[in-house]
Design an enzyme around this catalytic site. Structure first.
Site, PDB file in Angstrom:
ATOM      1  N   ASP A  16      37.629 -28.016 -47.314  1.00 44.15           N
ATOM      2  CA  ASP A  16      37.325 -29.345 -47.192  1.00 44.15           C
ATOM      3  C   ASP A  16      36.171 -29.805 -47.059  1.00 44.15           C
ATOM      4  O   ASP A  16      35.290 -28.810 -46.641  1.00 44.15           O
ATOM      5  CB  ASP A  16      38.399 -30.006 -46.065  1.00 44.15           C
ATOM      6  N   GLU A  18      33.111 -32.978 -45.967  1.00 44.25           N
ATOM      7  CA  GLU A  18      32.880 -34.527 -45.450  1.00 44.25           C
ATOM      8  C   GLU A  18      31.529 -34.906 -46.122  1.00 44.25           C
ATOM      9  O   GLU A  18      30.803 -34.261 -46.505  1.00 44.25           O
ATOM     10  CB  GLU A  18      32.715 -34.616 -43.791  1.00 44.25           C
ATOM     11  N   GLU A  66      31.149 -46.592 -42.368  1.00 41.45           N
ATOM     12  CA  GLU A  66      32.557 -46.312 -42.576  1.00 41.45           C
ATOM     13  C   GLU A  66      32.912 -44.971 -42.707  1.00 41.45           C
ATOM     14  O   GLU A  66      34.081 -44.380 -42.048  1.00 41.45           O
ATOM     15  CB  GLU A  66      33.125 -47.146 -43.747  1.00 41.45           C
ATOM     16  N   HIS A  71      34.552 -39.408 -39.801  1.00 41.86           N
ATOM     17  CA  HIS A  71      34.211 -37.930 -39.571  1.00 41.86           C
ATOM     18  C   HIS A  71      33.447 -37.902 -38.117  1.00 41.86           C
ATOM     19  O   HIS A  71      33.243 -36.735 -37.523  1.00 41.86           O
ATOM     20  CB  HIS A  71      33.713 -37.122 -40.621  1.00 41.86           C
ATOM     21  N   HIS A 167      38.324 -36.586 -38.712  1.00 46.06           N
ATOM     22  CA  HIS A 167      38.226 -35.830 -39.746  1.00 46.06           C
ATOM     23  C   HIS A 167      37.315 -34.662 -39.654  1.00 46.06           C
ATOM     24  O   HIS A 167      36.030 -35.196 -39.247  1.00 46.06           O
ATOM     25  CB  HIS A 167      38.198 -36.251 -41.183  1.00 46.06           C
ATOM     26  N   ASP A 172      40.410 -29.506 -40.904  1.00 46.71           N
ATOM     27  CA  ASP A 172      41.303 -30.003 -41.809  1.00 46.71           C
ATOM     28  C   ASP A 172      41.368 -28.707 -42.913  1.00 46.71           C
ATOM     29  O   ASP A 172      42.529 -28.670 -43.356  1.00 46.71           O
ATOM     30  CB  ASP A 172      40.498 -31.139 -42.678  1.00 46.71           C
TER      31      ASP A 172
END
Length: 244
Positions: A16, A18, A66, A71, A167, A172
């Site tokens: 995963d 970010e 946003e 995260h 997140h 994740d």
């Protein structure tokens, strides 16, 4: 890009990322957004090995508000973190030759390929290094017409993700690893860790079969209030990043 998995690869890497931005139209990487966190865990023979790759990265741009709300990673936090080029070779070594599993894989792979392309002389693409499996595409085939974000899949498969408030790439990836194992075989790595080898207690003699003349199980149906509460919760989940 592969959209399903036969889970036959000996080595699987669940990944995963970010990023600095979350705009989905055309892909954030086309707007110059960058990866700021990579989390990946290793599965071998359907067991989590404990080996992982995790790094925070300093981008050459600011993080959108946003994205921070999702995260929690700020520009200040990343000031002393390495640039992607500093971890490039180590990252490639970790994923090379594996089946790479990600939820909405085109998103993560798009960012990875963008980072690869920014390095001088690095013409490599993710598909050149490993087979890519998209668990979102898999879920859409298994549960057509239904929500298939990570939180919903955890609920369907009975996986505890209560510790997931923001997140995070590594967390994740760990949760997705359990989801992937359930989607492809019905058991998580934790259940496989018990010693079934060398005369362990999980051998064939420990299997307990259910009697054929057993009484039928009692079915409990949700009340109207419980159904309504569930639908309200699903509306909130569907508005999250994972609401695919």
């Amino acid at each position: 890009m592969n959209t399903s998995s036969n889970s036959e690869y000996n080595r699987i890497v669940v990944l995963d990322t970010e990023t600095t931005g979350m705009n989905r139209e055309g892909g954030p990487h086309y707007e110059g957004h960058r990866i700021i966190e990579i989390g990946a865990v290793e599965i071998i023979n359907r067991k989590l090995t404990g080996k992982h790759f995790h790094v925070y990265l300093k981008p050459d741009r600011t993080i959108q508000e946003e994205a921070i709300e999702i995260h929690g990673i700020t520009d200040e936090f990343l000031v002393d973190k390495p640039l992607y080029k500093e971890v490039h070779e180590e990252f490639l070594e970790f994923i090379r030759g594996a089946e790479l599993v990600a939820h909405n894989a085109p998103f993560d792979v798009g960012f990875m390929d963008y980072e690869f392309a920014k390095l001088s002389g690095a013409a490599v693409k993710t598909d050149d290094l490993c087979k890519v499996t998209d668990t979102l595409a898999m879920a859409k085939k298994i549960f057509p017409g239904k929500r298939n974000n990570l939180d919903v899949l955890c609920e369907r498969y009975g996986i505890d993700n209560s510790h997931r408030t923001l997140h995070g790439a590594l967390l994740d990836a760990e949760i997705l690893a359990d989801v992937f194992l359930m989607m492809t075989g019905g058991q998580t790595s934790m259940q496989f860790n018990a010693g079934a080898q060398d005369g362990g207690e999980m051998g064939a003699n420990s299997i307990k079969r259910v009697a054929s003349d057993r009484k039928p199980l009692k079915v409990l149906y949700a009340s109207a209030d419980e159904v309504q509460a569930h639908e309200e919760r699903m509306k909130l989940v569907d508005n999250s990043l994972w609401g695919q």
